[in-house]
Scaffold this motif. Structure first.
Motif, PDB file in Angstrom:
ATOM      1  N   ASP A   1      -6.806   6.929  -9.679  1.00  0.00           N
ATOM      2  CA  ASP A   1      -7.040   5.585 -10.192  1.00  0.00           C
ATOM      3  C   ASP A   1      -5.763   5.087 -10.854  1.00  0.00           C
ATOM      4  OD1 ASP A   1      -6.961   6.821 -12.752  1.00  0.00           O
ATOM      5  OD2 ASP A   1      -9.141   7.116 -12.733  1.00  0.00           O
TER       6      ASP A   1
ATOM      7  N   GLU B   1       0.815  -1.214   0.000  1.00  0.00           N
ATOM      8  CA  GLU B   1       0.000   0.000   0.000  1.00  0.00           C
ATOM      9  C   GLU B   1       0.844   1.256   0.000  1.00  0.00           C
ATOM     10  OE1 GLU B   1      -3.654   1.957   2.545  1.00  0.00           O
ATOM     11  OE2 GLU B   1      -3.207  -0.174   2.685  1.00  0.00           O
TER      12      GLU B   1
ATOM     13  N   SER C   1      -2.855   7.576   3.082  1.00  0.00           N
ATOM     14  CA  SER C   1      -3.868   6.596   3.491  1.00  0.00           C
ATOM     15  C   SER C   1      -3.935   6.375   4.996  1.00  0.00           C
ATOM     16  CB  SER C   1      -3.603   5.254   2.797  1.00  0.00           C
ATOM     17  OG  SER C   1      -2.345   4.722   3.195  1.00  0.00           O
TER      18      SER C   1
ATOM     19  N   ASN D   1      -4.643   3.223  -5.389  1.00  0.00           N
ATOM     20  CA  ASN D   1      -5.371   3.054  -4.126  1.00  0.00           C
ATOM     21  C   ASN D   1      -5.517   4.362  -3.340  1.00  0.00           C
ATOM     22  OD1 ASN D   1      -2.707   3.308  -3.358  1.00  0.00           O
ATOM     23  ND2 ASN D   1      -2.791   1.724  -1.785  1.00  0.00           N
TER      24      ASN D   1
END
Length: 362
Positions: A336, A10, A112, A331
């Motif tokens: 995108d 990630e 994130s 993510n």
């Protein structure tokens, strides 16, 4: 080499896991996925770490007194307006302790860990997504309308990560006033502000309520392995952070490295000069590759849109075969698989990346 691995991480900076998967040494991999100063730590950090070895038999200074004083002197604030932590990520995970309610507005695209930290504490999360077509401009009118829905926290990155967009201090002040009117704590993640210090909201945060500024020593000072960050806030907010922070969370070597880093002003000047020069070179090189659109950046990385060509994930996979890592942005909320991010490194490394990408997007 064992073969190309699938991108399953990630975050950027997973060089050790990638190297294990490929059966190569980490030193063989060119990592553009993590936005770390290509000059490495300041020259004095090595000696500071050696000198700190004898202190390992003692608990660390939990108040980080010397480091707080050095940061206060360098930034023109009081030590009581600073909370040092185990990286700015520790501070992000303390944010729910500062909000009595259960709603947060996150300006996206964004890091994130904001969402992870909030959701772990059952905070109801809403993203306000800025548009790439507008260059991720800050729509203050629309944000103000969203804040009227009732939020206890509003989080924004400045410069934005992964966008690289720098919002002028005047816009940040206006956002702060919108948050104050809505009874909302404004949190500004300035992890990359060392590259453009003039836009920092640190002085507002140090003298006003309702605002917190997060900073990192990972990026500019190249200390990700030691974990070191800090926050600017009013004495009341800093006290609340300190009360909720784990004891001895900042180890002695990290504090010593931080002090050595701050003391080297020549290193800081050389870093800023190099990043500006290499960022311009890398951005121009990316723009010259048909199908790519790099966005302007104030940080040590560049966000790139693939207007036509392979998906970012596919490009990342192919580059791994060349032992080059980039960061697919698929993510990130609001982006995108047309977007990827690359760090700014030295000239030879940047040119190698440009050559590899040009050969793969034909």
């Amino acid at each position: 080499m064992k073969g190309v691995m699938k991108s399953r991480f990630e975050h950027g900076g997973n060089i050790f896991a990638v190297a294990r998967s490929l059966g190569v040494s980490p030193s063989e991999i060119l990592d553009f996925s993590a936005n770390i100063n290509p000059l490495g730590p300041a020259p004095g950090v090595r000696g500071a770490l050696m000198d700190a070895f004898g202190s390992l038999v003692h608990y660390p200074d939990s108040d980080c007194t010397d480091l707080c004083e050095a940061l206060a002197l360098g930034h023109g604030v009081k030590p009581s307006n600073i909370c040092v932590a185990n990286g700015s990520t520790e501070l992000i995970y303390l944010l729910p302790r500062l909000a009595p309610g259960k709603r947060a507005l996150v300006i996206a695209p964004s890091f994130s860990e904001y969402a992870k930290a909030l959701l772990r504490d059952n905070i109801q999360l809403k993203h306000f997504v800025m548009e790439s077509a507008d260059g991720f401009a800050l729509s203050l009118e629309q944000i103000g309308k969203s804040l009227n829905d009732g939020f206890e926290l509003c989080i924004i990155g400045n410069p934005g990560n992964p966008t690289g967009r720098l919002y002028p201090l005047a816009e940040i002040k206006e956002l702060y006033h919108l948050c104050r009117a809505a009874g909302c704590l404004l949190v500004i993640d300035e992890a990359f502000m060392d590259f453009c210090e003039e836009a920092s909201a640190k002085h507002i945060a140090s003298c006003c309520d309702g605002i917190l500024v997060l900073r990192s020593m990972t990026k500019f000072h190249a200390l990700p392995g030691l974990r070191l960050g800090y926050a600017f806030g009013s004495e009341g907010i800093v006290d609340r952070l300190t009360e909720n922070r784990a004891p001895w969370s900042v180890n002695t070597p990290a504090q010593a490295a931080g002090l050595a880093s701050l003391a080297d002003t020549d290193y800081a000047a050389a870093t800023r000069k190099m990043i500006v020069t290499e960022r311009e070179h890398l951005s121009a090189g990316l723009a010259a590759i048909p199908g790519l659109r790099p966005f302007p950046s104030a940080a040590n990385f560049i966000l790139v849109e693939i207007v036509h060509g392979p998906a970012a994930g596919d490009l990342a996979e192919r580059l791994i075969g060349e032992l080059i890592l980039i960061r697919s942005c698929a993510n990130f909320t609001g982006l995108d698989d047309r977007f990827f991010r690359v760090a700014v490194r030295g000239r030879a490394d940047n040119d190698r990346l440009l050559g590899a990408i040009a050969s793969l997007v034909k």
